[in-house]
Design an enzyme around this catalytic site. Structure first.
Site, mmCIF file in Angstrom:
data_model
loop_
_atom_site.group_PDB
_atom_site.id
_atom_site.type_symbol
_atom_site.label_atom_id
_atom_site.label_comp_id
_atom_site.label_asym_id
_atom_site.label_seq_id
_atom_site.Cartn_x
_atom_site.Cartn_y
_atom_site.Cartn_z
ATOM 1 N N HIS A 4 0.809 -1.230 0.000
ATOM 2 C CA HIS A 4 0.000 0.000 0.000
ATOM 3 C C HIS A 4 0.833 1.266 0.000
ATOM 4 O O HIS A 4 0.290 2.365 0.027
ATOM 5 C CB HIS A 4 -0.905 0.025 1.243
ATOM 6 C CG HIS A 4 -1.464 -1.308 1.562
ATOM 7 N ND1 HIS A 4 -0.934 -2.146 2.514
ATOM 8 C CD2 HIS A 4 -2.494 -1.979 0.993
ATOM 9 C CE1 HIS A 4 -1.612 -3.277 2.541
ATOM 10 N NE2 HIS A 4 -2.557 -3.209 1.634
ATOM 11 N N GLY A 20 -8.137 11.958 6.386
ATOM 12 C CA GLY A 20 -8.712 10.847 5.613
ATOM 13 C C GLY A 20 -8.518 11.056 4.121
ATOM 14 O O GLY A 20 -8.156 10.138 3.386
ATOM 15 N N ARG A 24 -6.661 16.366 0.836
ATOM 16 C CA ARG A 24 -6.352 17.188 2.014
ATOM 17 C C ARG A 24 -4.890 16.966 2.425
ATOM 18 O O ARG A 24 -4.231 17.907 2.882
ATOM 19 C CB ARG A 24 -7.306 16.884 3.166
ATOM 20 C CG ARG A 24 -7.181 17.904 4.270
ATOM 21 C CD ARG A 24 -8.413 18.024 5.134
ATOM 22 N NE ARG A 24 -9.556 18.443 4.378
ATOM 23 C CZ ARG A 24 -10.806 18.066 4.632
ATOM 24 N NH1 ARG A 24 -11.063 17.248 5.642
ATOM 25 N NH2 ARG A 24 -11.798 18.500 3.909
ATOM 26 N N VAL A 88 -6.200 14.384 11.771
ATOM 27 C CA VAL A 88 -6.884 15.668 11.603
ATOM 28 C C VAL A 88 -8.077 15.400 10.700
ATOM 29 O O VAL A 88 -7.919 15.022 9.552
ATOM 30 C CB VAL A 88 -5.949 16.754 11.008
ATOM 31 C CG1 VAL A 88 -5.027 17.317 12.075
ATOM 32 C CG2 VAL A 88 -5.122 16.252 9.826
ATOM 33 N N GLY A 89 -9.272 15.555 11.258
ATOM 34 C CA GLY A 89 -10.447 15.196 10.477
ATOM 35 C C GLY A 89 -11.637 16.066 10.775
ATOM 36 O O GLY A 89 -11.533 17.088 11.462
ATOM 37 N N THR A 90 -12.764 15.646 10.235
ATOM 38 C CA THR A 90 -14.032 16.304 10.552
ATOM 39 C C THR A 90 -14.903 15.278 11.263
ATOM 40 O O THR A 90 -14.653 14.068 11.177
ATOM 41 C CB THR A 90 -14.745 16.800 9.286
ATOM 42 O OG1 THR A 90 -14.966 15.695 8.422
ATOM 43 C CG2 THR A 90 -13.938 17.871 8.578
ATOM 44 N N MET A 181 -15.043 8.279 11.895
ATOM 45 C CA MET A 181 -14.923 6.882 11.477
ATOM 46 C C MET A 181 -13.532 6.281 11.660
ATOM 47 O O MET A 181 -13.237 5.238 11.075
ATOM 48 C CB MET A 181 -15.371 6.754 10.003
ATOM 49 C CG MET A 181 -16.771 7.283 9.770
ATOM 50 S SD MET A 181 -17.382 7.028 8.099
ATOM 51 C CE MET A 181 -17.789 5.281 8.144
ATOM 52 N N ASP A 205 -20.935 19.125 11.072
ATOM 53 C CA ASP A 205 -22.386 18.947 10.888
ATOM 54 C C ASP A 205 -22.959 18.335 12.162
ATOM 55 O O ASP A 205 -22.518 17.278 12.595
ATOM 56 C CB ASP A 205 -22.682 18.060 9.674
ATOM 57 C CG ASP A 205 -21.946 16.740 9.709
ATOM 58 O OD1 ASP A 205 -20.713 16.746 9.515
ATOM 59 O OD2 ASP A 205 -22.584 15.706 9.976
HETATM 60 N N1 HPA Z 1 -20.700 10.647 10.656
HETATM 61 C C1 HPA Z 1 -19.529 10.056 10.510
HETATM 62 N N2 HPA Z 1 -18.426 10.707 10.159
HETATM 63 C C2 HPA Z 1 -18.536 12.029 9.951
HETATM 64 C C3 HPA Z 1 -19.720 12.698 10.082
HETATM 65 C C4 HPA Z 1 -20.864 11.967 10.451
HETATM 66 O O1 HPA Z 1 -21.958 12.514 10.582
HETATM 67 N N3 HPA Z 1 -19.504 14.005 9.790
HETATM 68 C C5 HPA Z 1 -18.196 14.127 9.491
HETATM 69 N N4 HPA Z 1 -17.598 12.924 9.588
#
Ligand code: HPA
Length: 236
Positions: A4, A20, A24, A88-90, A181, A205
């Site tokens: 990989h 992820g 980015r 580093v994520g959302t 995740m 969100d």
């Molecule tokens: N769920 C899972 N992962 C995410 C979400 C979510 O609502 N928003 C950003 N990453």
């Protein structure tokens, strides 16, 4: 080299940021690193090494979800000698007290993933952040006047749950702050292989209030999170 990752031993710095999204990773390297060099492009899962304020640092995309992250993290630690890993994520918000753009710094991560059960027999392992990285991240977030929360993150294998928000009810009742995740697998592998890990996520969100980050705020927030993570990753 691994199936990989075509980087050579020594191509990664000891500290690696883990977004992820491959684009980015490219953006982080090209925007923040001095002298970024592409070290991996297998499957377009991009990895770069450069310096930040003169200190060596890398960034490697993990893809989405714990199975994908686990492959990159396992190899970074075991084949490339990486010692410090900062996701580093959302994330989605699970409580109205976390506002869009706030940082959630995951002290622990709950999960529905079997990845974290692998090898533990009857035990439920508690995936936990490295305390020194966590403490440093909080101190620097305060210094920069960023809004931050520390607590339990849910790392789910399922983005589109059949039961929607209902699936999270018990975790919310136990104080979970956000859902993403990857963090639980990251913490478990760091513990297994004696590395240090921390996940910092911008809440984009809220699943409870349905607030969402604006495109303009997304960029500023990502800048704040990435510079914070780079300072923490290269501090020790
Ligand atoms: N769920 C899972 N992962 C995410 C979400 C979510 O609502 N928003 C950003 N990453």
């Amino acid at each position: 080299m691994t199936p990989h990752n075509h980087a050579k031993p020594g191509d990664y710095a000891e500290a690696v940021l883990l977004p992820g999204d491959p684009l980015r990773a490219k953006w982080i390297a090209e925007t923040f690193f001095e002298n970024p060099v592409l070290v991996n492009s297998v499957r377009n899962c991009l990895g770069y090494t450069g310096t930040w304020k003169g200190k060596p640092v890398s960034v490697q995309a993990t893809g989405m979800g714990q199975p994908s992250l686990s492959i990159y993290v396992h190899e970074l630690i075991n084949f490339y000698g990486v010692k410090t890993l900062l996701r580093v994520g959302t994330c989605g918000g699970l409580t109205a007290k976390v506002k869009v753009r706030d940082l959630i710094i995951a002290q622990t991560a709950s999960t529905d993933s079997t990845i974290v059960r692998d090898g533990f027999g009857p035990y439920n392992f508690a995936p936990t952040a490295d305390f020194m990285l966590l403490r440093d991240a909080v101190a620097r977030a305060e210094e920069k006047s960023l809004r931050w929360h520390v607590g339990n993150m849910l790392s789910s294998d399922i983005f589109y749950h059949a039961d929607g928000l209902k699936s999270y009810e018990t975790l919310i009742a136990h104080g979970a702050l956000g859902v993403e995740m990857e963090a639980a697998a990251l913490y478990t592998l760091a513990a297994r292989f004696n590395a240090r890990a921390l996940a910092i996520c911008t809440m984009t969100d809220c699943l409870v209030t349905h607030d969402e980050i604006s495109a303009a705020d997304r960029q500023t927030s990502l800048n704040d999170m990435v510079t914070l993570a780079l300072d923490v990753a290269t501090a020790a």
